[in-house]
Design a protein around this motif. Structure first.
Motif, PDB file in Angstrom:
ATOM      1  N   PRO A  92       0.818  -1.211   0.000  1.00 35.25           N
ATOM      2  CA  PRO A  92       0.000   0.000   0.000  1.00 35.25           C
ATOM      3  C   PRO A  92       0.855   1.265   0.000  1.00 35.25           C
ATOM      4  CG  PRO A  92       0.120  -0.892   2.216  1.00 35.25           C
ATOM      5  CD  PRO A  92       0.938  -1.802   1.337  1.00 35.25           C
ATOM      6  N   GLU A  93       0.303   2.342  -0.574  1.00 41.96           N
ATOM      7  CA  GLU A  93       1.002   3.628  -0.596  1.00 41.96           C
ATOM      8  C   GLU A  93      -0.032   4.733  -0.761  1.00 41.96           C
ATOM      9  OE1 GLU A  93       4.853   4.235  -2.820  1.00 41.96           O
ATOM     10  OE2 GLU A  93       3.558   5.594  -3.983  1.00 41.96           O
ATOM     11  N   VAL A  94       0.211   5.865  -0.111  1.00 40.61           N
ATOM     12  CA  VAL A  94      -0.648   7.038  -0.243  1.00 40.61           C
ATOM     13  C   VAL A  94       0.208   8.189  -0.730  1.00 40.61           C
ATOM     14  CG1 VAL A  94      -2.199   8.635   0.930  1.00 40.61           C
ATOM     15  CG2 VAL A  94      -2.128   6.239   1.648  1.00 40.61           C
ATOM     16  N   SER A  95      -0.240   8.886  -1.763  1.00 34.15           N
ATOM     17  CA  SER A  95       0.576   9.979  -2.284  1.00 34.15           C
ATOM     18  C   SER A  95      -0.273  11.182  -2.644  1.00 34.15           C
ATOM     19  CB  SER A  95       1.356   9.520  -3.525  1.00 34.15           C
ATOM     20  OG  SER A  95       0.478   9.303  -4.615  1.00 34.15           O
ATOM     21  N   ASN A  96       0.330  12.350  -2.571  1.00 31.01           N
ATOM     22  CA  ASN A  96      -0.223  13.562  -3.162  1.00 31.01           C
ATOM     23  C   ASN A  96       0.954  14.406  -3.622  1.00 31.01           C
ATOM     24  OD1 ASN A  96       0.746  14.960  -0.882  1.00 31.01           O
ATOM     25  ND2 ASN A  96      -1.032  16.312  -0.864  1.00 31.01           N
ATOM     26  N   ARG A  97       0.722  15.625  -3.994  1.00 24.15           N
ATOM     27  CA  ARG A  97       1.797  16.421  -4.576  1.00 24.15           C
ATOM     28  C   ARG A  97       2.851  16.832  -3.553  1.00 24.15           C
ATOM     29  NH1 ARG A  97      -1.830  20.834  -7.617  1.00 24.15           N
ATOM     30  NH2 ARG A  97      -2.941  20.594  -5.641  1.00 24.15           N
ATOM     31  N   ARG A  98       2.505  16.775  -2.262  1.00 27.86           N
ATOM     32  CA  ARG A  98       3.444  17.256  -1.248  1.00 27.86           C
ATOM     33  C   ARG A  98       4.200  16.141  -0.537  1.00 27.86           C
ATOM     34  NH1 ARG A  98       1.341  20.932   3.153  1.00 27.86           N
ATOM     35  NH2 ARG A  98      -0.260  19.329   3.394  1.00 27.86           N
ATOM     36  N   VAL A  99       3.556  14.973  -0.364  1.00 33.04           N
ATOM     37  CA  VAL A  99       4.143  13.962   0.500  1.00 33.04           C
ATOM     38  C   VAL A  99       3.690  12.574   0.053  1.00 33.04           C
ATOM     39  CG1 VAL A  99       2.232  14.095   2.145  1.00 33.04           C
ATOM     40  CG2 VAL A  99       4.472  13.287   2.929  1.00 33.04           C
ATOM     41  N   ILE A 100       4.508  11.581   0.336  1.00 32.21           N
ATOM     42  CA  ILE A 100       4.170  10.183   0.067  1.00 32.21           C
ATOM     43  C   ILE A 100       4.203   9.418   1.388  1.00 32.21           C
ATOM     44  CG2 ILE A 100       4.885   8.041  -1.061  1.00 32.21           C
ATOM     45  CD1 ILE A 100       6.003   9.683  -3.334  1.00 32.21           C
ATOM     46  N   PHE A 101       3.131   8.682   1.667  1.00 32.95           N
ATOM     47  CA  PHE A 101       3.065   7.846   2.858  1.00 32.95           C
ATOM     48  C   PHE A 101       3.232   6.396   2.414  1.00 32.95           C
ATOM     49  CE2 PHE A 101       0.503  11.593   3.485  1.00 32.95           C
ATOM     50  CZ  PHE A 101       0.796  12.007   4.781  1.00 32.95           C
ATOM     51  N   SER A 102       4.216   5.735   2.969  1.00 30.99           N
ATOM     52  CA  SER A 102       4.410   4.337   2.635  1.00 30.99           C
ATOM     53  C   SER A 102       5.007   3.630   3.836  1.00 30.99           C
ATOM     54  CB  SER A 102       5.320   4.171   1.413  1.00 30.99           C
ATOM     55  OG  SER A 102       6.599   4.705   1.684  1.00 30.99           O
ATOM     56  N   ASN A 103       4.947   2.315   3.799  1.00 32.05           N
ATOM     57  CA  ASN A 103       5.491   1.519   4.883  1.00 32.05           C
ATOM     58  C   ASN A 103       5.698   0.108   4.371  1.00 32.05           C
ATOM     59  OD1 ASN A 103       6.343   0.751   7.452  1.00 32.05           O
ATOM     60  ND2 ASN A 103       4.754   1.987   8.461  1.00 32.05           N
ATOM     61  N   THR A 104       6.287  -0.723   5.206  1.00 33.21           N
ATOM     62  CA  THR A 104       6.487  -2.115   4.822  1.00 33.21           C
ATOM     63  C   THR A 104       5.260  -2.918   5.171  1.00 33.21           C
ATOM     64  OG1 THR A 104       7.471  -2.590   6.957  1.00 33.21           O
ATOM     65  CG2 THR A 104       8.966  -1.917   5.203  1.00 33.21           C
ATOM     66  N   ASN A 105       5.255  -4.169   4.774  1.00 34.86           N
ATOM     67  CA  ASN A 105       4.087  -5.014   4.998  1.00 34.86           C
ATOM     68  C   ASN A 105       3.804  -5.291   6.460  1.00 34.86           C
ATOM     69  OD1 ASN A 105       3.362  -5.247   2.354  1.00 34.86           O
ATOM     70  ND2 ASN A 105       4.492  -7.139   2.001  1.00 34.86           N
ATOM     71  N   ASP A 106       4.747  -4.923   7.375  1.00 34.06           N
ATOM     72  CA  ASP A 106       4.452  -5.167   8.774  1.00 34.06           C
ATOM     73  C   ASP A 106       3.377  -4.231   9.315  1.00 34.06           C
ATOM     74  OD1 ASP A 106       7.526  -3.574  10.007  1.00 34.06           O
ATOM     75  OD2 ASP A 106       5.764  -2.768   8.995  1.00 34.06           O
ATOM     76  N   SER A 107       2.936  -3.268   8.493  1.00 37.95           N
ATOM     77  CA  SER A 107       1.829  -2.412   8.899  1.00 37.95           C
ATOM     78  C   SER A 107       0.481  -3.053   8.608  1.00 37.95           C
ATOM     79  CB  SER A 107       1.896  -1.066   8.172  1.00 37.95           C
ATOM     80  OG  SER A 107       1.694  -1.241   6.785  1.00 37.95           O
ATOM     81  N   VAL A 108       0.473  -4.200   7.953  1.00 34.84           N
ATOM     82  CA  VAL A 108      -0.773  -4.882   7.622  1.00 34.84           C
ATOM     83  C   VAL A 108      -1.034  -5.954   8.667  1.00 34.84           C
ATOM     84  CG1 VAL A 108      -2.038  -6.177   5.883  1.00 34.84           C
ATOM     85  CG2 VAL A 108      -0.364  -4.451   5.186  1.00 34.84           C
ATOM     86  N   GLU A 109      -2.136  -5.816   9.370  1.00 32.14           N
ATOM     87  CA  GLU A 109      -2.457  -6.720  10.464  1.00 32.14           C
ATOM     88  C   GLU A 109      -3.468  -7.767  10.021  1.00 32.14           C
ATOM     89  OE1 GLU A 109      -4.830  -6.563  14.740  1.00 32.14           O
ATOM     90  OE2 GLU A 109      -4.259  -4.725  13.692  1.00 32.14           O
ATOM     91  N   SER A 110      -3.190  -9.028  10.306  1.00 34.87           N
ATOM     92  CA  SER A 110      -4.147 -10.098  10.028  1.00 34.87           C
ATOM     93  C   SER A 110      -5.118 -10.192  11.187  1.00 34.87           C
ATOM     94  CB  SER A 110      -3.417 -11.434   9.851  1.00 34.87           C
ATOM     95  OG  SER A 110      -4.356 -12.461   9.609  1.00 34.87           O
ATOM     96  N   THR A 111      -6.407 -10.257  10.891  1.00 32.41           N
ATOM     97  CA  THR A 111      -7.413 -10.204  11.949  1.00 32.41           C
ATOM     98  C   THR A 111      -8.043 -11.538  12.263  1.00 32.41           C
ATOM     99  OG1 THR A 111      -9.218  -9.776  10.409  1.00 32.41           O
ATOM    100  CG2 THR A 111      -7.996  -7.880  11.228  1.00 32.41           C
ATOM    101  N   GLY A 112      -7.748 -12.575  11.529  1.00 31.54           N
ATOM    102  CA  GLY A 112      -8.393 -13.831  11.846  1.00 31.54           C
ATOM    103  C   GLY A 112      -8.210 -14.861  10.762  1.00 31.54           C
ATOM    104  N   THR A 113      -9.016 -15.890  10.809  1.00 22.54           N
ATOM    105  CA  THR A 113      -8.929 -16.996   9.869  1.00 22.54           C
ATOM    106  C   THR A 113      -9.730 -16.711   8.624  1.00 22.54           C
ATOM    107  OG1 THR A 113     -10.862 -18.087  10.793  1.00 22.54           O
ATOM    108  CG2 THR A 113      -8.760 -18.521  11.862  1.00 22.54           C
ATOM    109  N   VAL A 114      -9.653 -17.652   7.686  1.00 26.45           N
ATOM    110  CA  VAL A 114     -10.394 -17.506   6.433  1.00 26.45           C
ATOM    111  C   VAL A 114     -11.893 -17.448   6.701  1.00 26.45           C
ATOM    112  CG1 VAL A 114     -10.899 -18.627   4.242  1.00 26.45           C
ATOM    113  CG2 VAL A 114      -8.560 -18.625   5.117  1.00 26.45           C
ATOM    114  N   ALA A 115     -12.335 -18.058   7.821  1.00 21.89           N
ATOM    115  CA  ALA A 115     -13.768 -18.082   8.136  1.00 21.89           C
ATOM    116  C   ALA A 115     -14.280 -16.717   8.579  1.00 21.89           C
ATOM    117  CB  ALA A 115     -14.034 -19.115   9.225  1.00 21.89           C
TER     118      ALA A 115
END
Length: 610
Positions: A487-510
């Motif tokens: 994931p990445e967020v950008s505009n003309r002034r700044v870019i927000f980015s991070n590594t995949n450790d910012s993505v949290e898994s919330t549970g099982t496939v169910a």
């Protein structure tokens, strides 16, 4: 985890029960499970007929306007009667066929200020009971830097076992930054908590239900409000994923404000006479007081003619603000309504006043249809879209119920804005000021949300991001491969980015909760999109809305819930109205074929509880 009185709020829960002395509501429960700002709420009410003969008992609740009802069932004599979501045409056909056979049938439709109503009734045998269970779902919206839960408690009779039980399971790595509560029983207080999970409960006794300031012998009649927010940072925000879906909440804090250029277009036609024009003047003066010195602004009033305070935008210094407030105090109602020319003049002022690094905003306040100049609605919308050309948003505020809200809504959506109805009551000036505060502090413009390895995304481009709000995007992760999801967020002034450790898994496939967030947000945005379109494109979007609504059992403006009852009883159709419908009513048809209106709302009528 933590357990406190009013420890946490995350849901707009609103319930009303209406009954006669022949009914006994002896159990009423609300249970809400909220995760990642998405709430699933179940309202359960057990009602008894204490008469010696059969009696019709009504179940009536008010729910948040942005919620979708997803389930309804009744339990009678050990039998379960479920509601079924169908395409609106099919539901209407079932209703009409029941009427033609002389059977009892009902049609439900209601819209209010922040609430919508659900009503159904069933005949209960002497000294028997019925249990009603309604489920609705809602994605919470952040406004003014907080989420708000409102519990409108009006059973209008002390209930022996009245319980509002809200089970909240929140998984927020950032934690809860603040909680305030405001209730009919206590003064507001701040509850500092940093728990990730909370159990909230409210169990007033029968005596408490009669002793609050707004209560009486008929029971509770008041609001319980809790507001909160979560900890935030200047980074990418919070992303949660489960079963191949993700939801991204983006609301960076501590960003420097962007100077704004704002033009206010104020309808002063004769229909604004009296309270409307007074409240508009009051609100406008408050708003002018809130402008920052590096802001630039303009004022245009209009009836059949156009009146400029200044021909061009000026700086919001003390001298100009005093002059503008004097102009605002002298606004008088008169004449017809030339919306087309007013909006074009406002757009022209912003177009010639381009400032690098600033954000431009156009705000229109009107209470009626265009009656002079260009009056063809589609032509006006076309003219406005061409004049703005995607360079800034147009926000339309529709004053009262006589305004053509659908026209304003479409015009706003075509120009990256939103429409808001301003209700003509004692706090209309506060409503106007409250809306302005939502857009008063732009922090980012031209925001683009990028998801490498993402598909079936909700809206990803946003013209402006304001302080106190939040951008939410949901979608699917291609092949459920988190390693390739960036994931990445950008505009003309700044870019927000991070590594995949910012993505949290919330549970099982169910766990399908994140998927339902995606479906909910997708349907909401498609409903807005179909308002902007026409022809084959519009029909394609409507088909997509219908498919998703049926798949996830959402009652939307394109679907209805058919409530099948015991043999010989009503077949009710719950219809989700759209904002601005001129007639909202609940009608029932008796077996004899006569129509009985048990409740009615019209555009000119008052709406209790709104």
């Amino acid at each position: 985890s933590c357990t406190q009185w009013w420890c946490f709020l995350y849901k707009c829960l609103l319930a009303v029960l209406v009954f006669s002395d022949d009914w006994d509501i002896y159990s009423f429960h609300i249970n809400s499970t909220v995760t990642s700002r998405y709430a699933t709420t179940v309202i359960t009410s057990r009602v008894a007929n204490r008469m010696n003969e059969s009696k019709e008992i009504e179940f009536h609740v008010r729910i948040p306007k942005n919620a979708f009802i997803s389930k309804f069932r009744m339990f009678i004599n050990g039998q379960v009667y479920d509601g079924v979501v169908k395409a609106k045409e099919q539901a209407q056909k079932q209703y009409t066929e029941a009427v033609s056979r002389g059977e009892s049938a009902g049609l439900v439709s209601s819209v209010g200020r922040t609430l919508e109503e659900f009503r159904t009734s069933v005949t209960v045998a002497a000294h028997k009971k019925v249990t009603f269970e309604l489920t609705y779902e809602e994605l919470m919206k952040r406004m003014h830097g907080k989420y708000e839960l409102q519990i409108h408690a009006r059973p209008m009779q002390p209930v022996r076992d009245f319980k509002v039980t809200v089970d909240v399971y929140i998984h927020e790595e950032a934690g809860i930054s603040f909680i305030d509560s405001f209730s009919i029983y206590q003064e507001s207080k701040e509850l500092n908590s940093f728990c990730l999970q909370a159990w909230i409960y409210f169990y007033p006794t029968a005596d408490q239900q009669k002793t609050c300031d707004s209560c009486g012998e008929q029971g509770m009649n008041g609001d319980l409000v809790i507001v909160y927010d979560v900890n935030r940072d200047n980074g990418l925000g919070h992303i949660m994923k489960s079963a191949g879906y993700f939801v991204h909440h983006f609301a960076p804090s501590n960003l420097p404000r962007i100077p704004k250029n704002v033009v206010f277009l104020i309808d002063q036609s004769v229909s604004m006479h009296g309270k409307k024009i007074q409240q508009t003047r009051t609100a406008l003066i408050h708003i002018l007081n809130d402008l920052a010195e590096d802001d630039h602004f303009g004022l245009i009033t209009f009836d059949g003619n156009i009146f400029h305070w200044k021909q061009e935008l000026v700086q919001a210094n003390s001298k100009n603000l005093e002059s503008a407030k004097k102009f605002a105090r002298n606004i008088q109602d008169r004449g017809s309504t030339n919306i087309n020319q007013a909006v074009l003049q406002g757009a022209s002022m912003l177009n010639v006043h381009h400032r690098e690094g600033s954000a431009s905003i156009l705000i229109l306040l009107t209470d009626g249809d265009p009656t002079s100049g260009e009056t063809n609605l589609e032509k006006i919308q076309s003219n406005v879209k061409q004049a703005i050309a995607g360079k800034f948003p147009l926000y339309c505020l529709g004053f009262g119920f006589d305004v053509n809200f659908e026209f304003l809504e479409k015009m706003s959506l075509q120009n990256n804005g939103v429409a808001r109805r301003i209700y003509e009551d004692s706090d209309a000036d506060l409503q106007l000021k409250g809306f302005y505060e939502e857009v008063a502090t732009p922090l980012l413009t031209d925001v683009t949300m990028i998801y490498v390895g993402g598909t079936n995304l909700t809206q990803t481009n946003f013209s402006q991001y304001y302080n106190g709000s939040e951008i939410v995007v949901a979608g699917q992760i291609t092949d459920n491969d988190i390693e390739t999801f960036i994931p990445e967020v950008s505009n003309r002034r700044v870019i927000f980015s991070n590594t995949n450790d910012s993505v949290e898994s919330t549970g099982t496939v169910a766990d399908d909760r994140i998927q339902r967030v995606w479906a909910h947000l997708t349907v909401k945005q498609l409903l807005d999109e179909q308002l902007r379109l026409s022809g084959p494109k519009k029909e394609k979007v409507k088909k997509e809305i219908l498919e998703l609504s049926l798949k996830y059992s959402f009652v939307t403006p394109l679907t209805s819930m058919v409530v099948t009852k015991p043999p010989g009883e009503n077949t009710d159709v719950l219809h989700k109205p759209k904002e601005g419908e001129t007639q909202r009513q609940w009608s029932s048809v008796s077996p004899s074929g006569s129509r009985k209106h048990t409740a009615s709302r019209t555009r000119s009528g008052s709406q209790s509880g709104e």
